[in-house]
Design an enzyme around this catalytic site. Sequence first.
Site, PDB file in Angstrom:
ATOM      1  N   GLY A 183       5.575  -9.423  47.269  1.00 29.70           N
ATOM      2  CA  GLY A 183       4.836  -9.032  46.068  1.00 29.70           C
ATOM      3  C   GLY A 183       5.658  -9.304  44.815  1.00 29.70           C
ATOM      4  O   GLY A 183       6.867  -9.152  44.835  1.00 29.70           O
ATOM      5  N   ARG A 241       3.094 -15.177  50.575  1.00 25.68           N
ATOM      6  CA  ARG A 241       3.470 -14.693  51.910  1.00 25.68           C
ATOM      7  C   ARG A 241       3.274 -15.884  52.840  1.00 25.68           C
ATOM      8  O   ARG A 241       2.275 -16.579  52.749  1.00 25.68           O
ATOM      9  CB  ARG A 241       2.599 -13.517  52.307  1.00 25.68           C
ATOM     10  N   ASP A 263      11.747  -6.015  51.782  1.00 19.05           N
ATOM     11  CA  ASP A 263      12.300  -5.968  53.146  1.00 19.05           C
ATOM     12  C   ASP A 263      11.845  -7.144  54.017  1.00 19.05           C
ATOM     13  O   ASP A 263      12.620  -7.675  54.806  1.00 19.05           O
ATOM     14  CB  ASP A 263      12.028  -4.615  53.809  1.00 19.05           C
ATOM     15  N   THR A 283      11.113  -5.563  43.968  1.00 20.18           N
ATOM     16  CA  THR A 283       9.895  -4.872  44.409  1.00 20.18           C
ATOM     17  C   THR A 283       9.686  -3.652  43.517  1.00 20.18           C
ATOM     18  O   THR A 283      10.657  -2.994  43.153  1.00 20.18           O
ATOM     19  CB  THR A 283       9.969  -4.459  45.900  1.00 20.18           C
ATOM     20  N   ASP A 300       8.428  -0.952  44.416  1.00 23.83           N
ATOM     21  CA  ASP A 300       8.400   0.289  45.205  1.00 23.83           C
ATOM     22  C   ASP A 300       9.727   1.049  45.269  1.00 23.83           C
ATOM     23  O   ASP A 300       9.744   2.217  45.667  1.00 23.83           O
ATOM     24  CB  ASP A 300       7.948  -0.008  46.644  1.00 23.83           C
ATOM     25  N   ASP A 349      11.984   0.843  47.437  1.00 25.86           N
ATOM     26  CA  ASP A 349      12.113   1.387  48.792  1.00 25.86           C
ATOM     27  C   ASP A 349      13.202   0.698  49.613  1.00 25.86           C
ATOM     28  O   ASP A 349      13.114   0.639  50.826  1.00 25.86           O
ATOM     29  CB  ASP A 349      10.751   1.286  49.511  1.00 25.86           C
ATOM     30  N   ARG A 400       3.068   1.958  48.923  1.00 22.50           N
ATOM     31  CA  ARG A 400       2.456   1.963  50.261  1.00 22.50           C
ATOM     32  C   ARG A 400       3.097   2.998  51.181  1.00 22.50           C
ATOM     33  O   ARG A 400       2.420   3.788  51.812  1.00 22.50           O
ATOM     34  CB  ARG A 400       2.591   0.586  50.904  1.00 22.50           C
TER      35      ARG A 400
END
Length: 324
Positions: A14, A75, A106, A129, A131, A133, A175
């Site tokens: 993303g 992707r 990741d 990213t 996120d 994360d 997510r």
Amino acid sequence: MSHIKNIAVLTSGGDSPGMNAGIRAVIRSGIYHGMNMFGIRRGYDGMVQGDIMAMDAKSVANIIQRGGTILKTARSEEFKTLEGRKQAYENLKKHNIDALVVIGGDGTFTGASKFIEEFDIPIIGMPGTIDNDLNGTDFTIGYDTAINTVVDAVDKIRDTAESHDRLFVVEVMGRDSGLIALRSGISTGAEAVLIPELEVDYDAIMKRLDKTRKNKASRIIIVAEGDKEGGLVVAEKIKANFPAYDVRVSILGHIQRGGKPTCMDRVLASRLGVAAIEGLLEGRKGEMAGLICGNVQFTPFSKAIKHIDKINTNLTRIVEILSL
Ligand code: ATP
């Protein structure tokens, strides 16, 4: 002395604001250190298809302030196959590329690890990213911009909520991670924040809403998209408990990925881009450059991708204490 002469950079997974600042930093620091620099379009897909171009200092001019990624991102299912990765390696050889910098999350680092194992090519990762994360960095590139976009949007929603005495359930991205929700919830004075990492205590939320009902004209509940139920279901539950409330739902969606990167993301991307090149030249591979307590540090991909719970329960307490 490093044998590396030709380095390519790609963005993958993303997109996130600040990826352009990262590309610029990689290209310019590579040139500064005497390298020939390349860009690969559309992430691993471009590597499999051979969509590779030489880049110079000018090719990254005037991009530090732009969201998205000038290299585009994608992707690639083909890269998940050995056949696809072989094809990608052949394409790198055609351009004599002997090292890579990959900017992504990741999945990107998992793919990079396989590629290193199979073809022994040095790769350094940069965490790109929204996120936040990943392990091995306090912040990922794009996270700060994304939370500021959320804060700006929720401030606007708060104006209309206040004018109409409404309760808004705002669903934000994340997510598997509630970090965007938690930080933006604190900064917008949300009455509650629902995140995937923690069990939702509906009773406690309902009690809190009830207790503070008389004091408030507007209420904001932030729900991370990865929450088990999502914004629409949460809104229905609140409505069922408080039929008198005028409950509305706003799902912020993709606006959270776009826009000009904040100063913090630009500086982070610039520092990590320089670190990625210098790490490669020092002989590092299979590691992600990150920032921990203000210092650049390298973390092996295998550790960086382990989804850790970065949720600080002190922050969840703060939401509760301050929502009186
Ligand atoms: P974000 O989470 O921000 O979207 P990401 O890097 O996790 O970023 P993914 O779509 O999961 O995004 O991964 C990016 C690409 O990495 C995939 O499209 C695929 O080409 C490659 N990749 C992911 N997992 C693997 C794997 N197990 N083996 C080989 N390649 C992989």
